[in-house]
Design an enzyme around this catalytic site. Structure first.
Site, mmCIF file in Angstrom:
data_model
loop_
_atom_site.group_PDB
_atom_site.id
_atom_site.type_symbol
_atom_site.label_atom_id
_atom_site.label_comp_id
_atom_site.label_asym_id
_atom_site.label_seq_id
_atom_site.Cartn_x
_atom_site.Cartn_y
_atom_site.Cartn_z
ATOM 1 N N THR A 154 23.642 -10.424 98.745
ATOM 2 C CA THR A 154 23.033 -11.568 98.054
ATOM 3 C C THR A 154 23.744 -12.061 97.350
ATOM 4 O OG1 THR A 154 20.903 -12.792 98.349
ATOM 5 C CG2 THR A 154 21.281 -9.757 97.562
ATOM 6 N N TYR A 179 12.724 -6.316 96.540
ATOM 7 C CA TYR A 179 14.298 -6.721 97.181
ATOM 8 C C TYR A 179 15.839 -6.999 95.757
ATOM 9 C CZ TYR A 179 17.916 -9.468 99.929
ATOM 10 O OH TYR A 179 19.164 -9.913 100.339
#
Length: 353
Positions: A154, A179
């Site tokens: 990501t 995360y």
């Protein structure tokens, strides 16, 4: 006019066995569907079948393809946090290519329960790397030479941008949520296994994905389903946080190109040229719904500001120059086209969403 995207079959070449981790998830499912539709490869789908896993979209494709499709899709229900089960699954899959998409990915959940993210994204990736390294080292020379491990990550590992600039492959890592920190750790592990053990890896870091079949905890499906139900649409803070939106099928194009043609040890940033504030995205969805469901118009009346997320990154934006220049990738959908297709899909599937 961009060049047409090569089919999965053309890209895969002699790769006949593809292991996709997280293949029952949103992006993983899109990858599996493309592989099944556009190639004759055996697709081994490794997924723990957690709360966001859903095989419905894949089952629809298998129904379209009939018995030939069913023979080419195998589900391995395995949790990557279990090292022995992971090793056994990789041995059984005997892959030529591994596409690693399995991950816990919802920022809000990582804030409330970070332990699950460390276990899945860090320990799970470590276990997979160890299993894949043993598999790769035992392959005959011909198969070893064409083997690839593709790690999908990501843009959140790069932290938060100011009002200008974009992330690229040389941007320093600066994760700011549990995360993104767990994904950054997994990226570092993959790079370490390449440099230390010679494992042939490729990495991609993508911007925010959206499209049909996304689990309704992410912004776009939440907004659509709340608006259709006539419920308040939650908008964090002032709504001016910026994301670079990437239609999921465009992301699959990039993933297959990187997996099959990317340079070993190289990373590629994938963004959709779709920077919008969260408020702009929400308002655009409302306008689309006003046309599709005029009885509920104006849907913008449902927008409700809520307390901002802890550590909410202000802006993400990706510079995809490398993957465009080296691999010929370009997004095929504008954000306007992608949003229209996505909103229409959710309205049509609302009863089962």
């Amino acid at each position: 006019m961009t060049n047409p995207m090569p089919t999965a079959s053309a890209l895969l070449g002699d790769c006949r066995r593809i292991l996709v981790t997280g293949g029952a998830g949103f992006i993983g499912g899109a990858v599996v569907r493309r592989l099944l539709r556009e190639s004759e490869a055996l697709v081994i789908n490794l997924d723990k079948m957690g709360y966001a896993s859903d095989l419905t979209s894949i089952e629809e494709v298998l129904t379209e393809l009939g018995s030939s499709g069913e023979k080419r899709h195998q589900l391995l229900r395995v949790d990557l946090t279990h090292a022995k089960a992971t090793a056994e699954a990789v041995q059984a899959a005997d892959p030529d290519l591994v596409m690693h998409l399995a991950a816990e990915s919802h920022v809000d959940r990582s804030i409330d329960g970070p332990g699950a993210f460390i276990a899945s994204n860090v320990t799970g990736t470590f276990n997979l790397l160890q299993a894949v390294r043993a598999h790769w080292q035992a392959l005959p020379a011909e198969r070893q030479a064409r083997f690839r491990f593709h790690h999908i990550s990501t843009d959140e590992v790069f932290g938060s941008l100011g009002p200008t600039g974009r992330f690229s492959e040389t941007t320093p890592y600066a994760p700011r949520s549990p995360y993104s920190a767990s994904k950054a750790a997994s990226d570092h592990l993959v790079n370490a296994w390449h440099h230390t053990y010679g494992l042939p890896v490729v990495l991609t870091n993508c911007s925010n994905n959206y499209g049909p079949w996304q689990f309704p905890e992410k912004l776009i499906p939440v907004v659509i389903l709340k608006a259709v139900a006539g419920e308040p649409i939650p908008l964090y803070g002032d709504g001016l946080n910026v994301r670079d939106w990437l239609y999921v099928e465009d992301h699959v194009d990039a993933l297959l190109l990187a997996a099959c043609r990317g340079e070993h040890g190289r990373s590629y940033c994938v963004g959709g040229h779709g920077e919008r504030t969260n408020r702009q995205v929400v308002e655009a969805i409302c306008k689309l719904l006003d046309t599709l469901l005029p009885a509920g118009a104006p849907h913008s009346r449902l927008i409700s500001s809520v307390r901002d997320r802890l550590g909410h990154d202000r802006r993400y934006a990706i510079d995809p120059t490398r993957i465009s220049a080296e691999l010929g990738w370009q997004p095929r959908h504008s954000i306007e086209e992608g949003l229209a297709a996505t909103v229409t899909w959710y309205v049509e599937h609302y009863a089962s969403a």
